[in-house]
Enzyme design. Structure first.
Site, PDB file in Angstrom:
ATOM      1  N   ASP A 217    -100.977 -25.848  97.679  1.00 37.21           N
ATOM      2  CA  ASP A 217    -100.698 -27.132  97.054  1.00 37.21           C
ATOM      3  C   ASP A 217    -101.660 -28.201  97.581  1.00 37.21           C
ATOM      4  OD1 ASP A 217     -98.785 -28.781  95.440  1.00 37.21           O
ATOM      5  OD2 ASP A 217     -98.477 -29.767  97.374  1.00 37.21           O
ATOM      6  N   GLU A 292    -104.899 -25.150  94.427  1.00 36.19           N
ATOM      7  CA  GLU A 292    -104.650 -26.246  93.505  1.00 36.19           C
ATOM      8  C   GLU A 292    -105.573 -27.370  93.950  1.00 36.19           C
ATOM      9  OE1 GLU A 292    -101.228 -29.378  91.977  1.00 36.19           O
ATOM     10  OE2 GLU A 292    -101.542 -28.971  94.090  1.00 36.19           O
TER      11      GLU A 292
END
Length: 572
Positions: A217, A292
């Site tokens: 993330d 990401e």
């Protein structure tokens, strides 16, 4: 745009170079205990559905202990399961059952920030400025004579200031801490070796439990620019003027909170750790990292997937592309070229838990900025047009070489819920943006399994943590299973053919005869077998070449031609 773009790879290429990976948002996949929130036992019970669908791996959004201020992306304990989702024993059963079914398991890792409930942050608040405990986070003195102004002008991605002032022991105003997202998500200080070692230990913990990889993330956010300089553009996930105006980005206008060169040292260390779990170098046993990283231009994004760093990075430029043939051809070309330059596979994605689903997004006027959620009173999409284009876009995507990501429920053709009452919204973006942005709840609504059951079969009760729209009943799994032409059966056919024809490792060659409103290319495997893909984005039907065999079409052909907003796979 003509000629060969991408060479074929061996049929036995490492699994992650061509895998189709299915994202599960645990709160919304399947509820086992009837509390209205999805959980790990619910996921485990439904894994055979995914094996039958034909995907290669599942990616689970966070299931860690969390106060859930951002639906689990505020982690209080990286080594345990939040009780709302189950237990560590449930996670072990899920991993074992997935492997039994031939599915690999990728879990989310959230390294940019912890929860404010994490033991480290609680210790930091109890400690003095300059302490070792505070050095794990981004604490700083405020500006002004009394320190009452934030250290810089950064804004949170969720809206509002990116700094919160703490109250020191003795109830005196004190330092400020950085949170690029919610105040309940304090940013870690990745210049601190203690932070780096903690995350290596967390990775080992889950690797030892058998996971096959990690989705990282906010992978581009761990390191901040020296001196934390002011930033006068919007703090989006890209963080530059590019997000709204387009154009190239160089070091001078790169946002100081994103894509700093120091992040790459971290990921080289992580890659070495993962490779230590496969000392024989068996491609079937590779553990992977997927970034990401909302990074532009594409060459900067490719730096995250150099041979000693991540294995994959999400292709957000493809996701963000408007429904125009010239734009799609350009994005596919630049994506594959940038990935090939560093020896990485391209990745393709159309929906996830942070964006409006593509069945809804593609029903909006072409060329307008993607909204951060749609609600009551907003301009509503053309649902029929969005569904048709979504089928065509997916059929195009799943023919492309590389790895593809699917978001739960897209195989059902699910749209966003665009009429959630505002008082039921849970995304912190809604409140922190002072209700200017609806947020991401619309794409996170629980999945419909059975049309006639309470909550459409999401669980044993009628409770669902977000309301489901009425249209979900007609799109439930049991209404589509075995129905020719349904969205679910289209996905099953596409995934089966993709695997059978080895499209994920094929050579891509642009078709020299395609028109301006057509995306057309050939995929050829190492044995010379060819598939031609035609995606018609124009107003006029496109004729199918004589003698071609139709393998699959996203919509019904008309008089042997490909109609508007339709993609077809052919063999001749």
């Amino acid at each position: 745009m003509t000629g060969r773009l991408h060479p074929a790879e061996p049929h036995d290429a490492p699994w992650w170079r061509h895998a189709v990976i299915y994202q599960i948002y645990p709160r919304s996949w399947a509820d086992d205990n009837g509390d209205g929130i999805g959980d790990l036992p619910g996921i485990t019970a439904r894994l055979p559905y995914l094996a039958d669908l034909g995907v290669d791996a599942v990616w689970l959004s966070p299931f860690y202990v969390s106060p859930m201020r951002d639906a689990g992306y505020d982690v209080a304990d990286y080594r345990d399961i939040d009780p709302v989702f189950g237990t560590l024993a449930d996670a072990d059963v899920l991993i074992e059952q997935a492997h039994t079914l031939g599915l690999r398991v990728i879990v989310d890792m959230v390294p940019n920030h912890t929860s404010s409930e994490h033991e480290w942050f609680r210790a930091a608040l109890d400690s003095a400025p300059g302490s070792a405990e505070r050095a794990r986070y981004m604490f700083a003195e405020g500006k002004g004579a009394d320190g009452s102004e934030p250290p810089n002008n950064w804004q949170s991605v969720f809206g509002g200031p990116a700094w919160t002032r703490v109250t020191e022991p003795g109830d005196t105003p004190g330092q400020w801490y950085l949170h690029l997202f919610d105040p309940g998500q304090p940013d870690l200080n990745w210049e601190n070796p203690e932070v780096r070692e903690m995350f290596l230990d967390v990775l080992r913990f889950w690797l030892d439990r058998g996971v096959d990889g990690f989705r990282i993330d906010v992978a581009h956010g761990l390191i901040k620019a020296d001196g934390l300089p002011d930033w006068h553009e919007r703090t989006g996930m890209l963080g530059s003027h590019e997000e709204e105006q387009g154009g190239d980005t160089d070091q001078s206008d790169r946002a100081p909170m994103w894509d700093q060169d120091g992040v790459h040292e971290i990921y080289r260390q992580w890659r070495a750790l993962l490779e230590s779990y496969n000392p024989e170098g068996d491609p079937a046993r590779d553990r992977i990292l997927c970034a990401e990283a909302w990074v532009e231009p594409m060459e900067r994004a490719a730096a995250y997937v150099r041979p000693d760093e991540m294995h994959q990075a999400f292709n957000f430029e493809f996701l963000e592309s408007p429904w125009r043939a010239d734009t799609l051809r350009e994005v596919i070309t630049t994506s594959i070229s940038a990935a090939d330059a560093v020896g990485a596979p391209s990745t393709w994605v159309l929906s996830n838990h942070d964006v409006v689903r593509h069945a809804t997004r593609l029903g909006l006027p072409i060329g307008e900025s993607r909204p951060n959620g749609i609600g009551i009173g907003d301009v509503q999409p053309n649902a029929q047009l969005g569904a048709r284009r979504a089928r065509a876009a997916t059929t195009l995507m799943l023919a492309l070489p590389g790895s593809a990501y699917l978001y739960q429920g897209e195989e059902l053709g699910l749209p966003d819920h665009t009429a959630i009452p505002d008082h039921l919204r849970q995304d912190p973006t809604f409140e922190r943006s002072e209700h200017r942005e609806r947020g991401r709840d619309g794409c996170r609504v629980p999945i419909p399994w059975e049309a006639g059951a309470p909550g459409y079969g999401f669980g044993p009760s009628a409770q669902t943590w977000l309301p489901q729209p009425e249209i979900y009943g007609a799109l439930a799994v049991d209404r589509q299973q075995g129905v020719t032409g349904s969205s679910l059966e289209l996905y099953r056919t596409l995934l089966s053919l993709r695997r059978e024809l080895d499209l994920g490792v094929g050579e891509l060659t642009w078709d020299e005869t395609s028109g301006d409103d057509v995306v057309s290319f050939r995929i050829t495997d190492q044995d010379g077998e060819r598939v031609r893909v035609i995606s018609n984005l124009g107003a006029d039907p496109v004729a199918i070449p004589d003698g071609a065999e139709v393998l699959v079409a996203s919509s019904r052909l008309v008089d042997g031609a490909v109609p508007t907003d339709t993609t077809v796979w052919l063999r001749r």
